[in-house]
Design a protein around this motif. Structure first.
Motif, PDB file in Angstrom:
ATOM      1  N   ASP A  32       0.808  -1.215   0.000  1.00 45.21           N
ATOM      2  CA  ASP A  32       0.000   0.000   0.000  1.00 45.21           C
ATOM      3  C   ASP A  32       0.844   1.269   0.000  1.00 45.21           C
ATOM      4  O   ASP A  32       0.322   2.357   0.225  1.00 45.21           O
ATOM      5  N   SER A  33       2.119   1.153  -0.258  1.00 47.21           N
ATOM      6  CA  SER A  33       3.014   2.308  -0.243  1.00 47.21           C
ATOM      7  C   SER A  33       2.782   3.189  -1.472  1.00 47.21           C
ATOM      8  O   SER A  33       2.541   2.690  -2.575  1.00 47.21           O
ATOM      9  N   PRO A  34       2.879   4.508  -1.308  1.00 44.72           N
ATOM     10  CA  PRO A  34       2.755   5.390  -2.465  1.00 44.72           C
ATOM     11  C   PRO A  34       4.016   5.406  -3.341  1.00 44.72           C
ATOM     12  O   PRO A  34       3.987   5.883  -4.471  1.00 44.72           O
ATOM     13  N   VAL A  35       5.116   4.882  -2.826  1.00 41.38           N
ATOM     14  CA  VAL A  35       6.373   4.829  -3.577  1.00 41.38           C
ATOM     15  C   VAL A  35       6.328   3.608  -4.495  1.00 41.38           C
ATOM     16  O   VAL A  35       6.127   2.477  -4.040  1.00 41.38           O
ATOM     17  N   TRP A  36       6.528   3.839  -5.801  1.00 38.47           N
ATOM     18  CA  TRP A  36       6.388   2.779  -6.790  1.00 38.47           C
ATOM     19  C   TRP A  36       7.328   1.616  -6.530  1.00 38.47           C
ATOM     20  O   TRP A  36       6.931   0.455  -6.650  1.00 38.47           O
ATOM     21  N   VAL A  37       8.574   1.900  -6.195  1.00 39.36           N
ATOM     22  CA  VAL A  37       9.559   0.834  -6.002  1.00 39.36           C
ATOM     23  C   VAL A  37       9.174  -0.044  -4.811  1.00 39.36           C
ATOM     24  O   VAL A  37       9.297  -1.270  -4.871  1.00 39.36           O
ATOM     25  N   LEU A  38       8.694   0.546  -3.744  1.00 39.70           N
ATOM     26  CA  LEU A  38       8.271  -0.255  -2.592  1.00 39.70           C
ATOM     27  C   LEU A  38       6.998  -1.034  -2.892  1.00 39.70           C
ATOM     28  O   LEU A  38       6.845  -2.177  -2.486  1.00 39.70           O
ATOM     29  N   LYS A  39       6.083  -0.399  -3.591  1.00 35.54           N
ATOM     30  CA  LYS A  39       4.816  -1.053  -3.923  1.00 35.54           C
ATOM     31  C   LYS A  39       5.038  -2.275  -4.815  1.00 35.54           C
ATOM     32  O   LYS A  39       4.353  -3.284  -4.678  1.00 35.54           O
ATOM     33  N   ASN A  40       5.969  -2.188  -5.729  1.00 40.73           N
ATOM     34  CA  ASN A  40       6.247  -3.280  -6.660  1.00 40.73           C
ATOM     35  C   ASN A  40       7.528  -4.041  -6.330  1.00 40.73           C
ATOM     36  O   ASN A  40       8.016  -4.824  -7.146  1.00 40.73           O
ATOM     37  N   GLY A  41       8.042  -3.843  -5.128  1.00 34.08           N
ATOM     38  CA  GLY A  41       9.282  -4.509  -4.719  1.00 34.08           C
ATOM     39  C   GLY A  41       9.178  -6.012  -4.677  1.00 34.08           C
ATOM     40  O   GLY A  41      10.157  -6.715  -4.892  1.00 34.08           O
ATOM     41  N   TRP A  42       7.974  -6.524  -4.428  1.00 28.62           N
ATOM     42  CA  TRP A  42       7.816  -7.980  -4.319  1.00 28.62           C
ATOM     43  C   TRP A  42       8.161  -8.672  -5.621  1.00 28.62           C
ATOM     44  O   TRP A  42       8.834  -9.697  -5.624  1.00 28.62           O
ATOM     45  N   TRP A  43       7.728  -8.125  -6.760  1.00 25.82           N
ATOM     46  CA  TRP A  43       8.062  -8.805  -8.014  1.00 25.82           C
ATOM     47  C   TRP A  43       9.431  -8.390  -8.528  1.00 25.82           C
ATOM     48  O   TRP A  43      10.089  -9.152  -9.229  1.00 25.82           O
ATOM     49  N   LEU A  44       9.902  -7.193  -8.165  1.00 27.93           N
ATOM     50  CA  LEU A  44      11.259  -6.793  -8.566  1.00 27.93           C
ATOM     51  C   LEU A  44      12.302  -7.696  -7.905  1.00 27.93           C
ATOM     52  O   LEU A  44      13.238  -8.163  -8.562  1.00 27.93           O
ATOM     53  N   PHE A  45      12.138  -7.925  -6.598  1.00 23.32           N
ATOM     54  CA  PHE A  45      13.095  -8.796  -5.912  1.00 23.32           C
ATOM     55  C   PHE A  45      12.918 -10.256  -6.313  1.00 23.32           C
ATOM     56  O   PHE A  45      13.893 -11.009  -6.344  1.00 23.32           O
ATOM     57  N   SER A  46      11.699 -10.674  -6.621  1.00 25.22           N
ATOM     58  CA  SER A  46      11.495 -12.041  -7.131  1.00 25.22           C
ATOM     59  C   SER A  46      12.200 -12.226  -8.466  1.00 25.22           C
ATOM     60  O   SER A  46      12.846 -13.250  -8.708  1.00 25.22           O
ATOM     61  N   LEU A  47      12.088 -11.245  -9.330  1.00 24.89           N
ATOM     62  CA  LEU A  47      12.769 -11.291 -10.617  1.00 24.89           C
ATOM     63  C   LEU A  47      14.288 -11.288 -10.434  1.00 24.89           C
ATOM     64  O   LEU A  47      15.013 -12.013 -11.118  1.00 24.89           O
ATOM     65  N   GLY A  48      14.755 -10.483  -9.488  1.00 26.82           N
ATOM     66  CA  GLY A  48      16.188 -10.472  -9.176  1.00 26.82           C
ATOM     67  C   GLY A  48      16.676 -11.823  -8.695  1.00 26.82           C
ATOM     68  O   GLY A  48      17.766 -12.267  -9.070  1.00 26.82           O
ATOM     69  N   ALA A  49      15.873 -12.505  -7.875  1.00 33.14           N
ATOM     70  CA  ALA A  49      16.254 -13.834  -7.391  1.00 33.14           C
ATOM     71  C   ALA A  49      16.312 -14.843  -8.540  1.00 33.14           C
ATOM     72  O   ALA A  49      17.224 -15.669  -8.607  1.00 33.14           O
ATOM     73  N   VAL A  50      15.356 -14.747  -9.459  1.00 30.95           N
ATOM     74  CA  VAL A  50      15.357 -15.651 -10.617  1.00 30.95           C
ATOM     75  C   VAL A  50      16.584 -15.408 -11.493  1.00 30.95           C
ATOM     76  O   VAL A  50      17.259 -16.353 -11.927  1.00 30.95           O
ATOM     77  N   PHE A  51      16.893 -14.143 -11.757  1.00 31.82           N
ATOM     78  CA  PHE A  51      18.076 -13.828 -12.563  1.00 31.82           C
ATOM     79  C   PHE A  51      19.355 -14.257 -11.864  1.00 31.82           C
ATOM     80  O   PHE A  51      20.291 -14.751 -12.502  1.00 31.82           O
ATOM     81  N   GLU A  52      19.434 -14.077 -10.560  1.00 33.53           N
ATOM     82  CA  GLU A  52      20.613 -14.486  -9.798  1.00 33.53           C
ATOM     83  C   GLU A  52      20.787 -16.000  -9.851  1.00 33.53           C
ATOM     84  O   GLU A  52      21.894 -16.503 -10.009  1.00 33.53           O
ATOM     85  N   PHE A  53      19.686 -16.745  -9.746  1.00 34.00           N
ATOM     86  CA  PHE A  53      19.740 -18.201  -9.846  1.00 34.00           C
ATOM     87  C   PHE A  53      20.206 -18.627 -11.243  1.00 34.00           C
ATOM     88  O   PHE A  53      21.051 -19.514 -11.382  1.00 34.00           O
ATOM     89  N   GLY A  54      19.661 -17.980 -12.270  1.00 33.49           N
ATOM     90  CA  GLY A  54      20.080 -18.294 -13.641  1.00 33.49           C
ATOM     91  C   GLY A  54      21.550 -17.993 -13.874  1.00 33.49           C
ATOM     92  O   GLY A  54      22.262 -18.772 -14.525  1.00 33.49           O
ATOM     93  N   GLU A  55      22.000 -16.876 -13.339  1.00 38.72           N
ATOM     94  CA  GLU A  55      23.419 -16.517 -13.465  1.00 38.72           C
ATOM     95  C   GLU A  55      24.297 -17.568 -12.792  1.00 38.72           C
ATOM     96  O   GLU A  55      25.331 -17.965 -13.339  1.00 38.72           O
ATOM     97  N   THR A  56      23.874 -18.040 -11.636  1.00 39.48           N
ATOM     98  CA  THR A  56      24.635 -19.059 -10.913  1.00 39.48           C
ATOM     99  C   THR A  56      24.756 -20.333 -11.733  1.00 39.48           C
ATOM    100  O   THR A  56      25.844 -20.910 -11.836  1.00 39.48           O
TER     101      THR A  56
END
Length: 82
Positions: free
Chosen positions: A43-67
């Protein structure tokens, strides 16, 4: 078998076990942060915090692929030298 293998990535040379441990910790941290963002900052008005759940999920997927890619490359080089 791969205990003596070293992984080279971005000018960093690490032992196989250390690299896998580091990458596992990073992926788990991204997953925990994604869950925290999902539950606490939706419910945050800040876009990055509001959408952080999928941004960090995507980061985890990319990090796993890189590994996976880096480990496969290191295994090919190790098998070629053995």
């Amino acid at each position: 078998m791969y205990e003596e293998m070293s992984v080279k990535f971005l000018h960093i040379n690490m032992k196989y076990r250390s690299y896998v441990t580091l990458q596992t910790a990073i992926v788990i941290a991204f997953a925990i942060i994604a869950l925290a963002c999902l539950f606490y900052t939706r419910d945050s008005p800040v876009w990055v915090l509001k959408n952080g759940w999928w941004l960090f999920s995507l980061g985890a997927v990319f990090e796993f692929g890189e590994t996976i890619l880096v480990i496969n490359k290191a295994k090919k080089e190790f098998d070629k030298n053995v």
